[in-house]
Design an enzyme around this catalytic site. Structure first.
Site, mmCIF file in Angstrom:
data_model
loop_
_atom_site.group_PDB
_atom_site.id
_atom_site.type_symbol
_atom_site.label_atom_id
_atom_site.label_comp_id
_atom_site.label_asym_id
_atom_site.label_seq_id
_atom_site.Cartn_x
_atom_site.Cartn_y
_atom_site.Cartn_z
ATOM 1 C CG HIS A 1 -0.244 0.371 2.488
ATOM 2 N ND1 HIS A 1 0.479 -0.542 3.190
ATOM 3 C CD2 HIS A 1 -0.151 1.537 3.179
ATOM 4 C CE1 HIS A 1 0.993 0.025 4.265
ATOM 5 N NE2 HIS A 1 0.632 1.296 4.286
HETATM 6 C C1 UD1 Z 1 -1.824 6.168 5.068
HETATM 7 C C2 UD1 Z 1 -0.500 6.686 5.615
HETATM 8 C C3 UD1 Z 1 0.545 5.587 5.603
HETATM 9 C C4 UD1 Z 1 0.027 4.365 6.343
HETATM 10 C C5 UD1 Z 1 -1.323 3.944 5.778
HETATM 11 C C6 UD1 Z 1 -1.877 2.823 6.635
HETATM 12 C C7 UD1 Z 1 -0.112 9.084 5.187
HETATM 13 C C8 UD1 Z 1 0.650 10.065 4.381
HETATM 14 N N1 UD1 Z 1 0.023 7.798 4.803
HETATM 15 O O1 UD1 Z 1 -1.596 5.814 3.713
HETATM 16 O O2 UD1 Z 1 1.703 6.047 6.289
HETATM 17 O O3 UD1 Z 1 0.962 3.320 6.193
HETATM 18 O O4 UD1 Z 1 -2.237 5.048 5.821
HETATM 19 O O5 UD1 Z 1 -2.788 2.054 5.951
HETATM 20 O O6 UD1 Z 1 -0.792 9.446 6.110
HETATM 21 N N2 UD1 Z 1 -8.771 5.177 0.577
HETATM 22 C C9 UD1 Z 1 -9.988 4.581 0.377
HETATM 23 N N3 UD1 Z 1 -10.617 4.075 1.483
HETATM 24 C C10 UD1 Z 1 -10.109 4.149 2.741
HETATM 25 C C11 UD1 Z 1 -8.843 4.746 2.898
HETATM 26 C C12 UD1 Z 1 -8.201 5.251 1.801
HETATM 27 O O7 UD1 Z 1 -10.506 4.507 -0.733
HETATM 28 O O8 UD1 Z 1 -10.745 3.693 3.694
HETATM 29 C C13 UD1 Z 1 -8.102 5.786 -0.587
HETATM 30 C C14 UD1 Z 1 -8.160 7.316 -0.429
HETATM 31 O O9 UD1 Z 1 -9.309 7.820 -1.003
HETATM 32 C C15 UD1 Z 1 -6.909 7.752 -1.141
HETATM 33 C C16 UD1 Z 1 -5.954 6.560 -1.005
HETATM 34 O O10 UD1 Z 1 -6.729 5.453 -0.594
HETATM 35 O O11 UD1 Z 1 -7.170 7.982 -2.471
HETATM 36 C C17 UD1 Z 1 -4.836 6.831 -0.042
HETATM 37 O O12 UD1 Z 1 -5.337 7.093 1.261
HETATM 38 P P1 UD1 Z 1 -4.488 7.976 2.299
HETATM 39 O O13 UD1 Z 1 -5.185 7.978 3.598
HETATM 40 O O14 UD1 Z 1 -4.142 9.290 1.693
HETATM 41 O O15 UD1 Z 1 -3.121 7.219 2.422
HETATM 42 P P2 UD1 Z 1 -2.792 5.682 2.692
HETATM 43 O O16 UD1 Z 1 -2.198 5.102 1.471
HETATM 44 O O17 UD1 Z 1 -3.960 4.996 3.294
HETATM 45 N N1 UDP Z 2 -4.099 -5.062 8.568
HETATM 46 C C1 UDP Z 2 -5.384 -5.592 8.655
HETATM 47 N N2 UDP Z 2 -6.032 -5.925 7.492
HETATM 48 C C2 UDP Z 2 -5.471 -5.760 6.259
HETATM 49 C C3 UDP Z 2 -4.153 -5.231 6.183
HETATM 50 C C4 UDP Z 2 -3.518 -4.876 7.360
HETATM 51 O O1 UDP Z 2 -5.924 -5.767 9.752
HETATM 52 O O2 UDP Z 2 -6.120 -6.063 5.256
HETATM 53 C C5 UDP Z 2 -3.430 -4.684 9.803
HETATM 54 C C6 UDP Z 2 -2.074 -5.337 9.964
HETATM 55 O O3 UDP Z 2 -2.227 -6.613 10.554
HETATM 56 C C7 UDP Z 2 -1.349 -4.343 10.851
HETATM 57 C C8 UDP Z 2 -1.886 -3.022 10.378
HETATM 58 O O4 UDP Z 2 -3.129 -3.292 9.724
HETATM 59 O O5 UDP Z 2 -1.713 -4.507 12.210
HETATM 60 C C9 UDP Z 2 -0.906 -2.392 9.435
HETATM 61 O O6 UDP Z 2 -1.516 -1.410 8.712
HETATM 62 P P1 UDP Z 2 -0.952 -0.891 7.327
HETATM 63 O O7 UDP Z 2 -0.176 -1.946 6.658
HETATM 64 O O8 UDP Z 2 -2.100 -0.303 6.617
HETATM 65 O O9 UDP Z 2 -0.027 0.345 7.760
HETATM 66 P P2 UDP Z 2 1.477 0.530 8.244
HETATM 67 O O10 UDP Z 2 1.731 -0.364 9.402
HETATM 68 O O11 UDP Z 2 2.369 0.269 7.088
HETATM 69 O O12 UDP Z 2 1.523 1.979 8.606
#
Ligand code: UD1
Ligand code: UDP
Length: 367
Positions: free
Chosen positions: A214
């Site tokens: 991601h």
């Molecule tokens: C964010 C964090 C990242 C973290 C991740 C955990 C920042 C800069 N990045 O990244 O450090 O590892 O969360 O998962 O804060 N989206 C959906 N549905 C959702 C969530 C997101 O469709 O429920 C889409 C959003 O519309 C957007 C994209 O995913 O277009 C990215 O979402 P965003 O929250 O900006 O960053 P993440 O990649 O989730």
């Molecule tokens: N996780 C989850 N379901 C998923 C993917 C991740 O419950 O489909 C959990 C995972 O086990 C961990 C946390 O989400 O506890 C990590 O989140 P993510 O990878 O989104 O973010 P990061 O740790 O890289 O910030």
């Protein structure tokens, strides 16, 4: 006669890993009558499987405030969050604001509080990738700098802060261990009764690989994402690859071609809940991921992890040879997979504390 006023803490969360971390600490706070927690959800993650499911499964207290800021560029997202968190702080006048990790929600919470002279506690302080192109690196460095209490998961994190001169700043640095270990222990003892994913997908022990992707550095570069998927398809010739996909990756992978969803070498799923994820972790042959949290969970559940990035903040896992940083290039990933998939897990001491990080964090708040 009324007792003393409890300490009021605002916890700001917004992204999936923060719900899991906050669940562990909230359970501890609930045991302490001298502390009252108010949860603020920025709205950064909003799909049911990215947010609501964690509140339900993990019995996290419901957010008192839902700010509904999401799907924006960094500036607009962080800016609107700061504005809305500031309003909550002015209304609630808390003693402390607590944030987790390195997302935009983390930085927004810390900035809003600091400017209003509310004490800031940063959980997962001191982590560094030394890659300033990552939004997470910027968020964590700035959050650390304006925090009053820095709760570090590892000795490496403490050393990073000391090296950057934090010893000269008016803040306390506490090595607490890692809250994700607390969560993995607590929910890992309950997941088998709560999840049916292994049965539903008809998976056999160690006969699949588990993968998540991601991070922006992978998803936003089409050549990198293509390299990753071609490695996974090759690995899928040996073992099917189970992939719960973040919505961001789902959207971008779809653009790589319709072939992926129909290919039985990849079992592509929507994001799964934490109980399902733990069960997938317990039984997988190996983990491939760019997630910070999953790298540690692979270790908690005694699996080798191939990290699909150019560097990791969790360097102690690499030093113990349970984590190999493999980048995004096909041949390197496939070679590392074939070397590691049947290898015995190297012995590795306890790296992230004793599973009592939440208690040590809450002690640090009141200390
Ligand atoms: C964010 C964090 C990242 C973290 C991740 C955990 C920042 C800069 N990045 O990244 O450090 O590892 O969360 O998962 O804060 N989206 C959906 N549905 C959702 C969530 C997101 O469709 O429920 C889409 C959003 O519309 C957007 C994209 O995913 O277009 C990215 O979402 P965003 O929250 O900006 O960053 P993440 O990649 O989730
Ligand atoms: N996780 C989850 N379901 C998923 C993917 C991740 O419950 O489909 C959990 C995972 O086990 C961990 C946390 O989400 O506890 C990590 O989140 P993510 O990878 O989104 O973010 P990061 O740790 O890289 O910030």
């Amino acid at each position: 006669m009324a007792g003393p006023c409890p300490m009021k803490i605002i916890t700001v969360v917004g992204a999936r890993p923060q719900f899991i971390k906050a669940a562990a600490v909230s359970r501890e706070i609930a045991r302490r009558p001298a502390i009252r927690e108010i949860i603020v959800h920025t709205g950064q993650h909003f799909d049911r499987n990215m947010s609501e499911i964690f509140f339900e499964e993990m019995e996290i207290p419901r957010p008192a405030y839902h700010l509904e800021v999401n799907s924006l560029g960094h500036g607009a997202m962080t800016g609107r969050m700061i504005e809305k968190i500031e309003e909550v702080l002015l209304q609630e006048r808390p003693d402390i604001l607590m944030v987790y990790g390195d997302t935009n929600s983390t930085l927004a919470g810390a900035l809003a509080a600091r400017k209003l002279h509310v004490r800031v506690v940063h959980v997962e302080a001191g982590l560094r990738s030394f890659n300033m192109r990552m939004p997470e690196e910027i968020n964590r460095i700035l959050t650390d700098r304006i925090s009053d209490i820095l709760c570090c998961p590892t000795e490496t994190a403490v050393e990073n802060l000391r090296r950057e001169g934090f010893g000269n700043f008016p803040c306390s640095i506490v090595r607490t261990g890692d809250v994700m270990q607390d969560a993995a222990l607590y929910y890992g003892a309950r997941s088998a009764d709560k999840s049916t994913i292994i049965r539903d997908l008809r998976l056999a022990d160690r006969e699949y690989a588990l993968c998540t992707i991601h991070r922006a550095e992978n998803t936003d570069d089409p050549a990198r994402l293509k390299g990753l998927f071609s490695a996974l398809l090759e690995i899928g010739n040996d073992l099917p690859v189970v992939m719960p996909l973040h919505p961001r990756t789902q959207k971008l992978a779809a653009a790589l071609g319709p072939r992926l969803s129909g290919d039985d070498r990849l079992i592509i799923l929507p994001p799964v809940g934490y109980f399902d994820m733990i069960e997938l972790l317990k039984r997988t042959a190996i983990v491939l991921t760019d997630s910070g949290g999953l790298q540690k969970e692979a270790y908690f559940f005694r699996k080798i992890c191939l990290t699909l990035r150019e560097e990791t903040e969790w360097t102690e896992l690499v030093d113990c040879h349970v984590n190999v940083v493999v980048g995004a290039e096909k041949d390197r990933i496939v070679h590392a997979f074939r070397e590691a998939v049947h290898a015995p897990l190297p012995p590795c001491a306890s790296l992230y504390g004793d599973g009592n990080a939440s208690a040590l964090i809450v002690d640090a708040l009141s200390g």
